[in-house]
Design an enzyme around this catalytic site. Structure first.
Site, PDB file in Angstrom:
ATOM      1  NE  ARG A 158      -7.070 -56.604 -26.806  1.00 14.02           N
ATOM      2  CZ  ARG A 158      -6.857 -57.853 -27.193  1.00 14.02           C
ATOM      3  NH1 ARG A 158      -6.846 -58.151 -28.477  1.00 14.02           N
ATOM      4  NH2 ARG A 158      -6.658 -58.819 -26.344  1.00 14.02           N
ATOM      5  CB  THR A 213     -12.074 -60.395 -17.670  1.00  8.30           C
ATOM      6  OG1 THR A 213     -10.762 -60.825 -17.315  1.00  8.30           O
ATOM      7  CG2 THR A 213     -12.021 -58.962 -18.163  1.00  8.30           C
ATOM      8  CE  LYS A 249      -7.190 -57.911 -15.201  1.00  6.75           C
ATOM      9  NZ  LYS A 249      -5.922 -58.603 -15.433  1.00  6.75           N
ATOM     10  CD  GLU A 309      -3.666 -56.429 -14.267  1.00  5.77           C
ATOM     11  OE1 GLU A 309      -4.179 -57.241 -13.470  1.00  5.77           O
ATOM     12  OE2 GLU A 309      -3.623 -56.623 -15.482  1.00  5.77           O
ATOM     13  CE  LYS A 323      -1.860 -59.950 -18.984  1.00  4.41           C
ATOM     14  NZ  LYS A 323      -2.571 -58.760 -19.490  1.00  4.41           N
ATOM     15  CG  ASP A 326      -5.899 -61.872 -15.440  1.00  2.35           C
ATOM     16  OD1 ASP A 326      -7.092 -62.096 -15.664  1.00  2.35           O
ATOM     17  OD2 ASP A 326      -5.257 -60.953 -15.993  1.00  2.35           O
ATOM     18  CG  ASP A 343     -10.511 -64.342 -17.497  1.00  3.10           C
ATOM     19  OD1 ASP A 343      -9.355 -64.061 -17.862  1.00  3.10           O
ATOM     20  OD2 ASP A 343     -11.413 -63.491 -17.397  1.00  3.10           O
TER      21      ASP A 343
END
Ligand code: MG
Length: 357
Positions: free
Chosen positions: A24, A134, A159, A217, A266, A319, A321
């Site tokens: 997306r 990222t 990332k 990932e 998450k 992760d 950010d």
């Protein structure tokens, strides 16, 4: 302390720069802010981020689920946390982001009730944490210049989002490595964008070119555990499952199939800290590593993720950010950033004093 009411409001957050992955591209996000009122002076805070393409949840679905959860939990004692969290899991199927918002607000209240920051209540240490930063998917040239800028801002772990086109993805990653030099850690996130054989070709090419990648990932489709195993067996870079893992049951299957080296936990996928701790315990038992990440979320819910990240030593990568992308911060208090370094607040519970509305 009795849970009286679960209140929700939505907040529209413009992003400082568009966020683009294989799944997306967005330039603004909508988050749901939750307040749990009690029969004391304490209010619990939590947040949910709808990411329909990953969790299946939207703002209206989260608001509807919160009403249902309110009806299930209203009147319960916050101190009966185990019973509350079991009931939260059982009161409806799915709706993990809505459940996560309530779970973190209950954890916030537990910290307030017992007079401890949440990470302390969970037995953890104060951090600080070093988050990665990222880099959105774009042309190799743009990703190289974005990466260099972020490295200069003090981010030592980047990332890199890829996954649309295997050949172009190799160019993207090599352009980034060339731009930032050898001192910066690179994590790659394909967000399910490759077929298993493509992933093997790309990753092995990166190894051959000495791209020095820390981890990769979600190289293939979330449902394709056999594909994850196929990739893991054929590359020498650790493979981390993100969209493949929502629940502890998913982790069990992943362990059984030896399909990953680690898990990106998450809160919006697993339904909150209560479930996240089970995932971390399973991962640790099986020798898997854990990272804590987030969706595109404000610092309200990412503060809860940071407390979780401080609570278990098996969680070794961060992760977190997303709040740095947000044009506004909807809370007073919460985590604080200095470049990549996240400081955890020492106030009770989440350490958030109010939601600005
Ligand atoms: Mg990911």
């Amino acid at each position: 302390m009795k849970l009286l009411e679960i209140q929700a409001e939505t907040i529209l957050i413009p992003l400082k720069q568009p966020f683009t992955t294989a799944l997306r591209s967005v330039d603004r996000i909508e988050n749901v802010c939750v307040r749990i009122t009690t029969d004391t002076e304490h209010t619990g805070f939590g947040g949910a981020a709808p990411t329909a393409i990953i969790t299946g949840e939207t703002v209206p679905s989260i608001l509807g689920a919160l009403k249902h959860i309110h009806d299930s939990l209203s009147g319960m004692n916050i101190e009966d946390a185990e019973i509350i969290f079991q009931k939260l899991n059982a009161c409806m199927i799915g709706n993990h982001s809505a459940k996560a918002a309530v779970d973190m607000a209950v954890h916030d209240l537990l910290g307030k009730q017992y007079g401890l920051p949440l990470f302390r209540l969970l037995g953890g240490t104060a951090g600080p944490l070093e988050t990665d930063m990222t880099v959105s998917m774009d042309s190799p040239e743009k990703m190289a210049s974005d990466s260099l800028e972020k490295a200069r801002q003090g981010f030592g772990i980047l990332k890199i989002k890829v996954g649309k086109d295997p050949a172009l993805d190799i160019s993207r990653i090599m352009a980034v490595r060339k731009a930032v030099g050898p001192g910066i850690k690179l994590r790659i996130d394909a967000n399910q964008g490759w077929k298993p054989k493509e992933a093997v070709v790309v990753i092995n090419r990166l190894s051959k070119e000495n791209a020095d990648i820390e981890l990769i990932e979600q190289p293939v489709s979330a449902k394709d555990y056999a594909g994850m195993r196929f990739v893991r067996d054929r590359v020498d870079i650790p493979v981390i499952a993100d969209e493949s893992v929502f629940s502890a049951t998913d982790v069990l299957r992943l362990i059984e199939m030896q399909a990953a080296d680690g898990i990106n936990i998450k809160l919006m996928k697993c339904g909150g800290i209560f479930n996240a701790l089970k995932i971390a315990a399973l991962a640790e038992s099986a020798g898997l590593t854990c990272m804590v990440g987030s969706m595109m979320e404000s610092s309200l819910s990412v503060t809860a993720a940071a407390h979780l990240a401080c609570s278990r030593s098996v969680i070794g990568a961060y992760d977190l950010d997303a709040p740095l992308f947000c044009g506004i911060n909807p809370v007073r208090g919460g985590i604080h950033y200095r470049a990549s370094t996240i400081t955890i607040p020492d106030g009770h519970g989440l350490g958030i004093s109010s939601i600005l509305s």
